[in-house]
Design an enzyme around this catalytic site. Structure first.
Site, mmCIF file in Angstrom:
data_model
loop_
_atom_site.group_PDB
_atom_site.id
_atom_site.type_symbol
_atom_site.label_atom_id
_atom_site.label_comp_id
_atom_site.label_asym_id
_atom_site.label_seq_id
_atom_site.Cartn_x
_atom_site.Cartn_y
_atom_site.Cartn_z
ATOM 1 C CE LYS A 116 -3.831 1.907 2.789
ATOM 2 N NZ LYS A 116 -4.606 1.719 4.034
ATOM 3 C CB SER B 206 -8.037 0.504 5.884
ATOM 4 O OG SER B 206 -8.717 1.717 5.830
ATOM 5 C CB SER C 118 -7.985 3.592 3.135
ATOM 6 O OG SER C 118 -7.095 2.968 4.033
HETATM 7 N N1 GLN Z 1 -12.678 3.999 6.862
HETATM 8 C C1 GLN Z 1 -11.994 4.295 8.065
HETATM 9 C C2 GLN Z 1 -11.524 5.725 8.074
HETATM 10 O O1 GLN Z 1 -11.726 6.377 7.120
HETATM 11 C C3 GLN Z 1 -10.845 3.347 8.265
HETATM 12 C C4 GLN Z 1 -9.639 3.741 7.542
HETATM 13 C C5 GLN Z 1 -8.440 2.893 7.839
HETATM 14 O O2 GLN Z 1 -8.538 1.852 8.478
HETATM 15 N N2 GLN Z 1 -7.281 3.394 7.416
HETATM 16 O O3 GLN Z 1 -10.976 6.190 9.005
#
Ligand code: GLN
Length: 470
Positions: free
Chosen positions: A76, A175, A151
């Site tokens: 990532k 995410s 994400s």
């Molecule tokens: N969707 C969650 C957020 O926007 C989780 C994101 C993540 O785990 N990086 O914070």
């Protein structure tokens, strides 16, 4: 070349000289090319990966290869890899190159795994659909009109479409697990502190966890075993090692949270899948209890107050002076800060910095930040109390299957709500895994999420193997 399910199958063919590492890398490169329209990779390290494969083929011939020879992985775009770009899916770091390699990536490289490229994600990990990347959205390989989740959307799609064998993502609030669920692959968020965060661009440091996407539990275990453990460069990293043990089938006690299965907006097929999972667990000698978790409504606000607060602090380093983008239109120091940040950050990141700055401001600190810290402690205690009496907590990974691109456009609150199921493990710091257990009427995957006590990943793997018949 076939789509390999497990690393040991790859290694068997490598050591039987049926395939070479170079052929393997070429196979993934072809798949990356074929799926370019999905936008999963921001950069492909083509010649580098092929050159490394040639060297590993030599090592295999000499019987000197590391334990992960033949493992081709993607990272990532929040993980640092020396002398390679890392942008966090953001314009603000568009031309930034990392000076060092993150510990997790380094540990894989030492064992002769090969990194094939840098994967698209929501800007600084903020998002649930991969629509917040400065480099374009990622499409779900099973249905191009739908999101892959986020994400770590690029990392999930890369494994889904066999563009690499495993991906390293990051999971702050879901995410890894939610995109795994939307894409039909396995996604592990280990215990907070299990894996060093050195070299991971920070979003919310008391939540950030490196996570693993894989097609099999076997691969997830072997990668966790390699990258877990103490790192002097991350003071929060735990000294507990993780080593794979033969899983012994036990009669488990499993808690299903009433509040999660009664959620408004829960897709009926997701609920059906939960019921089928419960049935199959009961039929195979396990005990499943329906348990109340009255704090459920507080988990999401607690998560968003604390993570935005931490993000506003962490992202203050991107100021036009230290890293990345500096506005060309600045006339003095203050305008340099303001314009560089305004031009460099996307809407969602700006929104979170403002929210976080607000909850940390002197007048509101106690009303929001302190209160959320207290709520976090209550959530941790209540979660641990359930896990004192049960081996696992079982709930769906997400309320729905992958939804259409643009569904929550302009409605950040609806987007935040889609994280409802995953944030409990993040707030509590416990491990959680998403495994693909069924499909909805459109053939879209449904993931079930299993949580356990801190450092009980081995047990999570055991129940996952049982449910997946692996
Ligand atoms: N969707 C969650 C957020 O926007 C989780 C994101 C993540 O785990 N990086 O914070």
């Amino acid at each position: 070349m076939k789509n390999y399910h497990r690393l040991d199958e790859i290694q068997k063919d490598l050591y039987d000289h049926k395939i070479t590492c170079q052929e393997l890398v070429s196979h993934y490169l072809e798949n990356i090319k074929r799926n370019e329209h999905l936008n999963a990779f921001l950069e492909v390290f083509e010649s580098e990966a092929l050159a490394k494969a040639e060297r590993i083929d030599e090592k295999i011939k000499d019987n000197k290869a590391g334990k992960l020879a033949g493992l081709i992985f993607g990272i990532k775009d929040l993980l640092c890899y020396q002398n390679h770009k890392v942008s966090g899916g953001s314009r603000i770091l568009e031309s930034f190159e990392s000076l060092f390699t993150s510990t997790a990536v380094q540990k894989l490289l030492v064992e002769d795994a090969i990194v094939i490229g840098r994967q698209n994600c929501d800007e600084f990990g903020m998002g649930s659909t991969n629509e917040n990347s400065a480099y374009g959205l990622v499409k779900n390989g099973l249905d191009k009109s739908r999101v892959p989740g986020g994400s770590s959307g690029g990392s999930a799609v890369a494994v889904q479409m066999d563009m690499c064998q495993i991906s390293l993502g990051t999971d702050t609030g879901g995410s890894v697990r939610q995109p795994a669920s939307f894409c039909g692959v396995i996604g592990l968020k280990p215990t907070y502190s299990r894996i060093s965060r050195w070299g991971l661009l920070a979003y919310a440091s008391s939540f950030d966890t490196i996570g693993i996407f894989s097609k099999s539990i076997h691969d997830n275990q072997i990668v966790l075993e390699t990258i877990a453990g103490k790192d002097d460069r991350d003071a929060t990293s735990s000294s507990q090692e993780f080593s794979i043990k033969e899983s012994t089938k036990a009669a488990w006690k499993i808690a299903v949270l009433e509040e999660a299965s009664n959620q408004e907006g829960l897709q009926s097929e997701v609920n059906d899948s939960l019921k089928v999972t419960i049935d199959s667990l009961e039929k195979t000698g396990n005990v499943v209890n329906r348990v109340n978790f009255p704090l459920m409504d507080y988990v999401l606000p607690t998560y968003y107050i604390l993570t935005t607060a931490e993000a506003s602090t962490n992202l203050s380093r991107y100021d036009g002076a230290h890293f990345g983008h500096r506005s060309a239109a600045t006339s003095n120091l203050e305008s340099m800060y303001k314009l560089s940040r305004t031009e460099g950050f996307g809407d969602e990141v700006r929104r979170r910095i403002m929210l976080g700055t607000f909850v940390l401001s002197a007048d509101y600190y106690d009303a929001y930040f302190t209160k959320a810290q207290k709520a976090r402690k209550l959530i941790i205690d209540a979660t641990n109390e359930i896990l004192e009496k049960h081996d696992f907590i079982l709930i769906p990974t997400a309320s729905t299957t992958a939804f259409p691109i643009g569904k929550h456009e302009g409605d950040p609150l609806a987007m935040y709500m889609s994280d409802l199921m995953t944030v409990q493990a993040s707030v509590s710091g416990i491990p959680a895994i998403s495994i693909p257990l069924s499909k909805d009427k459109y053939g879209l995957p449904i993931g079930m999420q299993i949580m356990s006590k801190a450092f009980d990943e081995e047990k999570l793997f055991a129940i996952s193997k049982h449910l997946l018949n692996e």
